[in-house]
Design a protein around this motif. Structure first.
Motif, mmCIF file in Angstrom:
data_model
loop_
_atom_site.group_PDB
_atom_site.id
_atom_site.type_symbol
_atom_site.label_atom_id
_atom_site.label_comp_id
_atom_site.label_asym_id
_atom_site.label_seq_id
_atom_site.Cartn_x
_atom_site.Cartn_y
_atom_site.Cartn_z
ATOM 1 N N LEU A 1 66.889 33.383 21.942
ATOM 2 C CA LEU A 1 67.543 32.651 23.018
ATOM 3 C C LEU A 1 66.630 31.548 23.511
ATOM 4 O O LEU A 1 65.409 31.725 23.585
ATOM 5 C CB LEU A 1 67.873 33.594 24.179
ATOM 6 C CG LEU A 1 68.900 34.674 23.874
ATOM 7 C CD1 LEU A 1 69.036 35.617 25.065
ATOM 8 C CD2 LEU A 1 70.245 34.045 23.553
ATOM 9 N N SER B 1 63.442 31.846 26.152
ATOM 10 C CA SER B 1 63.287 33.300 26.183
ATOM 11 C C SER B 1 62.542 33.748 24.940
ATOM 12 O O SER B 1 62.612 33.113 23.903
ATOM 13 C CB SER B 1 64.667 33.965 26.217
ATOM 14 O OG SER B 1 64.555 35.353 26.066
ATOM 15 N N ILE C 1 68.494 41.704 20.479
ATOM 16 C CA ILE C 1 69.752 41.881 21.212
ATOM 17 C C ILE C 1 70.730 42.701 20.379
ATOM 18 O O ILE C 1 71.363 43.628 20.876
ATOM 19 C CB ILE C 1 70.356 40.520 21.608
ATOM 20 C CG1 ILE C 1 69.460 39.872 22.662
ATOM 21 C CG2 ILE C 1 71.789 40.681 22.111
ATOM 22 C CD1 ILE C 1 69.831 38.456 23.009
ATOM 23 N N ALA D 1 72.320 42.073 29.577
ATOM 24 C CA ALA D 1 72.249 40.893 30.444
ATOM 25 C C ALA D 1 71.526 41.229 31.748
ATOM 26 O O ALA D 1 70.642 40.481 32.184
ATOM 27 C CB ALA D 1 73.654 40.362 30.723
ATOM 28 N N PHE E 1 67.617 42.074 31.115
ATOM 29 C CA PHE E 1 66.752 40.956 30.744
ATOM 30 C C PHE E 1 67.038 39.690 31.551
ATOM 31 O O PHE E 1 66.550 38.613 31.199
ATOM 32 C CB PHE E 1 66.881 40.673 29.244
ATOM 33 C CG PHE E 1 66.337 41.784 28.397
ATOM 34 C CD1 PHE E 1 64.972 41.946 28.213
ATOM 35 C CD2 PHE E 1 67.192 42.692 27.798
ATOM 36 C CE1 PHE E 1 64.470 42.978 27.440
ATOM 37 C CE2 PHE E 1 66.705 43.734 27.021
ATOM 38 C CZ PHE E 1 65.338 43.875 26.839
ATOM 39 N N ASN E 2 67.824 39.846 32.633
ATOM 40 C CA ASN E 2 68.154 38.718 33.501
ATOM 41 C C ASN E 2 68.755 37.552 32.719
ATOM 42 O O ASN E 2 68.301 36.413 32.814
ATOM 43 C CB ASN E 2 66.916 38.270 34.294
ATOM 44 C CG ASN E 2 67.282 37.394 35.456
ATOM 45 O OD1 ASN E 2 68.364 37.502 36.018
ATOM 46 N ND2 ASN E 2 66.367 36.511 35.812
ATOM 47 N N LEU E 3 69.778 37.862 31.920
ATOM 48 C CA LEU E 3 70.469 36.869 31.099
ATOM 49 C C LEU E 3 71.894 36.680 31.582
ATOM 50 O O LEU E 3 72.468 37.566 32.208
ATOM 51 C CB LEU E 3 70.533 37.337 29.639
ATOM 52 C CG LEU E 3 69.220 37.591 28.918
ATOM 53 C CD1 LEU E 3 69.483 38.270 27.584
ATOM 54 C CD2 LEU E 3 68.467 36.290 28.725
ATOM 55 N N ASP E 4 72.455 35.561 31.230
ATOM 56 C CA ASP E 4 73.882 35.361 31.423
ATOM 57 C C ASP E 4 74.585 36.164 30.326
ATOM 58 O O ASP E 4 74.124 36.192 29.184
ATOM 59 C CB ASP E 4 74.205 33.867 31.278
ATOM 60 C CG ASP E 4 75.620 33.545 31.658
ATOM 61 O OD1 ASP E 4 76.537 34.106 31.034
ATOM 62 O OD2 ASP E 4 75.800 32.726 32.576
ATOM 63 N N ASP F 1 75.089 34.533 27.018
ATOM 64 C CA ASP F 1 73.950 34.462 26.101
ATOM 65 C C ASP F 1 73.899 35.678 25.185
ATOM 66 O O ASP F 1 73.585 35.566 23.998
ATOM 67 C CB ASP F 1 72.634 34.356 26.876
ATOM 68 C CG ASP F 1 72.470 33.019 27.574
ATOM 69 O OD1 ASP F 1 73.063 32.028 27.126
ATOM 70 O OD2 ASP F 1 71.730 32.985 28.579
ATOM 71 N N VAL F 2 74.196 36.839 25.733
ATOM 72 C CA VAL F 2 74.194 38.066 24.926
ATOM 73 C C VAL F 2 75.284 37.974 23.857
ATOM 74 O O VAL F 2 75.033 38.247 22.679
ATOM 75 C CB VAL F 2 74.397 39.312 25.816
ATOM 76 C CG1 VAL F 2 74.501 40.567 24.961
ATOM 77 C CG2 VAL F 2 73.264 39.429 26.827
#
Length: 97
Positions: free
Chosen positions: A22, A25, A32, A47, A50-53, A56-57
């Motif tokens: 990502l 990142s 993932i 998400a 890992f503090n992701l939107d 993104d995942v």
């Protein structure tokens, strides 16, 4: 047929990995995929963890499944690196005979 554009950073374009990850990142597409498809964690959990939107995942998962040869090559490099590290960190001293 339309070409899909991914925000994923390829291994050849990366300064931190030799495999797709990502942007901004260190989390790789392969990691993932392992969390979701092999460890049965929900994309929402990844998400949050890992503090992701969430997008993104899902993009990483789509990339993984759309690029099987690239991902297989990344997995093989990872396995070889693990084997080398395992050999080098053996607790058994070498024979001096």
């Amino acid at each position: 047929m339309a070409t899909t554009q991914y925000r994923i950073v390829s291994g050849t374009d990366s300064d931190i990995h030799d495999e797709p990850h990502l942007p901004e990142s260190r989390l790789t597409v392969r990691e993932i995929h392992a969390h979701v498809d092999e460890r049965d964690l929900r994309p929402e959990t990844i998400a949050d963890r890992f503090n992701l939107d969430i997008a993104d995942v899902y993009e990483a998962l789509a990339y993984y499944h759309s690029n099987p040869e690239e991902m297989r090559a990344a997995e093989q490099r990872h396995e070889r690196a693990n084997a080398v590290a395992s050999e080098r960190s053996s607790m058994t001293p070498p024979n001096d005979a």
